[in-house]
Scaffold this active site. Structure first.
Site, PDB file in Angstrom:
ATOM      1  N   HIS A   1     -15.791  55.699   6.390  1.00  0.00           N
ATOM      2  CA  HIS A   1     -17.083  55.148   5.948  1.00  0.00           C
ATOM      3  C   HIS A   1     -18.247  55.782   6.714  1.00  0.00           C
ATOM      4  O   HIS A   1     -19.304  56.049   6.153  1.00  0.00           O
ATOM      5  CB  HIS A   1     -17.096  53.633   6.110  1.00  0.00           C
ATOM      6  CG  HIS A   1     -16.181  52.922   5.143  1.00  0.00           C
ATOM      7  ND1 HIS A   1     -16.148  53.210   3.798  1.00  0.00           N
ATOM      8  CD2 HIS A   1     -15.260  51.944   5.331  1.00  0.00           C
ATOM      9  CE1 HIS A   1     -15.262  52.433   3.190  1.00  0.00           C
ATOM     10  NE2 HIS A   1     -14.696  51.666   4.104  1.00  0.00           N
TER      11      HIS A   1
ATOM     12  N   LEU B   1     -38.443  61.789  -4.769  1.00  0.00           N
ATOM     13  CA  LEU B   1     -37.162  61.298  -5.300  1.00  0.00           C
ATOM     14  C   LEU B   1     -37.148  59.773  -5.398  1.00  0.00           C
ATOM     15  O   LEU B   1     -37.461  59.073  -4.434  1.00  0.00           O
ATOM     16  CB  LEU B   1     -36.021  61.758  -4.373  1.00  0.00           C
ATOM     17  CG  LEU B   1     -34.623  61.303  -4.792  1.00  0.00           C
ATOM     18  CD1 LEU B   1     -34.132  62.096  -6.013  1.00  0.00           C
ATOM     19  CD2 LEU B   1     -33.633  61.471  -3.633  1.00  0.00           C
TER      20      LEU B   1
ATOM     21  N   ASP C   1     -16.533  57.411  -3.792  1.00  0.00           N
ATOM     22  CA  ASP C   1     -15.185  56.852  -3.653  1.00  0.00           C
ATOM     23  C   ASP C   1     -14.311  57.769  -2.796  1.00  0.00           C
ATOM     24  O   ASP C   1     -14.452  58.990  -2.843  1.00  0.00           O
ATOM     25  CB  ASP C   1     -14.572  56.699  -5.061  1.00  0.00           C
ATOM     26  CG  ASP C   1     -13.353  55.789  -5.046  1.00  0.00           C
ATOM     27  OD1 ASP C   1     -13.108  55.104  -4.032  1.00  0.00           O
ATOM     28  OD2 ASP C   1     -12.632  55.761  -6.063  1.00  0.00           O
TER      29      ASP C   1
HETATM   30  C1  FPP Z   1     -15.521  53.943  -1.347  1.00  0.00           C
HETATM   31  O1  FPP Z   1     -14.527  54.325  -0.471  1.00  0.00           O
HETATM   32  C2  FPP Z   1     -16.793  53.646  -0.732  1.00  0.00           C
HETATM   33  C3  FPP Z   1     -17.350  52.400  -0.596  1.00  0.00           C
HETATM   34  C4  FPP Z   1     -16.694  51.160  -0.975  1.00  0.00           C
HETATM   35  C5  FPP Z   1     -18.665  52.158  -0.086  1.00  0.00           C
HETATM   36  C6  FPP Z   1     -19.553  53.331   0.151  1.00  0.00           C
HETATM   37  C7  FPP Z   1     -20.024  53.304   1.516  1.00  0.00           C
HETATM   38  C8  FPP Z   1     -20.436  54.383   2.210  1.00  0.00           C
HETATM   39  C9  FPP Z   1     -20.557  55.719   1.621  1.00  0.00           C
HETATM   40  C10 FPP Z   1     -20.776  54.262   3.648  1.00  0.00           C
HETATM   41  C11 FPP Z   1     -22.156  53.883   3.990  1.00  0.00           C
HETATM   42  C12 FPP Z   1     -23.185  53.913   2.940  1.00  0.00           C
HETATM   43  C13 FPP Z   1     -24.513  53.778   3.150  1.00  0.00           C
HETATM   44  C14 FPP Z   1     -25.478  53.751   2.036  1.00  0.00           C
HETATM   45  C15 FPP Z   1     -25.063  53.698   4.481  1.00  0.00           C
HETATM   46  P1  FPP Z   1     -13.209  53.439  -0.426  1.00  0.00           P
HETATM   47  O2  FPP Z   1     -13.259  52.600   0.795  1.00  0.00           O
HETATM   48  O3  FPP Z   1     -13.069  52.660  -1.691  1.00  0.00           O
HETATM   49  O4  FPP Z   1     -12.112  54.536  -0.324  1.00  0.00           O
HETATM   50  P2  FPP Z   1     -10.591  54.417  -0.792  1.00  0.00           P
HETATM   51  O5  FPP Z   1     -10.606  54.087  -2.258  1.00  0.00           O
HETATM   52  O6  FPP Z   1     -10.038  55.771  -0.504  1.00  0.00           O
HETATM   53  O7  FPP Z   1      -9.971  53.334   0.033  1.00  0.00           O
END
Ligand code: FPP
Length: 257
Positions: free
Chosen positions: A47, A141, A30
């Site tokens: 991201h 893993l 997150d």
């Molecule tokens: C949370 O940050 C993250 C996500 C909703 C998705 C996770 C995605 C990634 C780590 C990128 C790519 C992943 C892979 C497996 C290739 P948020 O957007 O909710 O952040 P915020 O709460 O600060 O807006």
């Protein structure tokens, strides 16, 4: 110390245990958006950096001796985000699988995807199926990618898998136990997570591994996901090793004991 717990003079002193390493770690990644916003960058960059942190998490898990790692990559609730962002998250997953699958396979990582197929673009389903097939016999893993995943959805899927057996008379109502439900979850055969890490300072599970998290230790790190690295992973494991797990009982052994 009660007399019965004192080591006898005749017994050799045990080597003090090091930090207990969790067998299975789940991660709620997150804070990509906030990381980007605080730096005046587009959310997409957050991201993208988040994808780099996934690579760090996989390599660190192996180095630290973790046997299973589950990441919350796209939740069943993430569909409510603007469609450009959903498309970006899909694109990053495509890039990740296409660019890293050979390396993960080389490192003996076994990929399993948990979550629903419904609504996921066909090419992504095929890529994920291919990643599972290619790495199916790996013994390193266990890397579970929770994609289009929600804990409540998963429990409903398990019930839908049991229901036909009940209707055919192969299973009686009395035989529907927690063990049977667990065996019909997407994570069947994978031990429950010992540790769930969430970055960004938010203090909730957000529908992640609801059934499996019954006795997981929760560690909330005050960093954004793109900042996650081996040091942060090690800190979470140190915190885990200081916890006392009782599973509803009275024993006071720490996770290291
Ligand atoms: C949370 O940050 C993250 C996500 C909703 C998705 C996770 C995605 C990634 C780590 C990128 C790519 C992943 C892979 C497996 C290739 P948020 O957007 O909710 O952040 P915020 O709460 O600060 O807006």
């Amino acid at each position: 110390m009660p007399a019965r717990l004192q080591p006898s003079a005749a017994q050799p002193q045990a080597t003090p245990p090091g930090p207990a390493v969790p067998v299975h770690v789940g991660i709620i990644m997150d804070g990509n958006g906030r990381w980007a916003a605080e730096r005046g960058l587009p959310r997409a960059e957050g991201h993208r950096r988040g994808m780099e942190a996934v690579r760090q998490a996989v390599s660190s898990a192996t180095e630290l001796g973790v046997k299973y790692l589950t990441i919350f990559s796209f939740s069943s609730e993430n569909w409510t985000r603007p469609s450009e962002e959903v498309q970006l998250l899909f694109a990053l997953l495509r890039i990740f699988i296409q660019s890293d699958l050979a390396d993960l396979h080389e490192k003996n990582v076994k990929i399993t995807v948990i979550g629903a197929d419904e609504g996921v673009p066909k090419d992504i389903c095929l890529l994920l199926e291919d990643a599972e097939r290619v790495t199916a016999n790996n013994t390193g893993l266990g890397f579970q990618v929770a994609f289009n995943y929600g804990g409540r959805d998963e429990i409903a899927r398990a019930v839908r898998r049991i229901a036909p057996k009940l209707m055919r008379g192969e299973v009686t109502p009395a035989e529907i136990t927690p063990a049977m439900i667990a065996a019909h979850l997407d994570t069947a055969g994978i031990p429950d997570p010992d540790l769930i890490i969430r970055t960004s300072g938010e203090l909730r599970l957000s529908n992640f591994l609801l059934w499996q998290a019954a006795y997981s230790e929760l560690v909330f790190l005050p960093i954004y996901w793109p900042e996650f690295d081996r040091k942060a992973f090690g800190q979470a494991i140190d915190e885990f090793s200081r916890r006392k797990r009782r599973y509803g009982g009275l024993a006071t052994a720490s996770v290291a004991g």
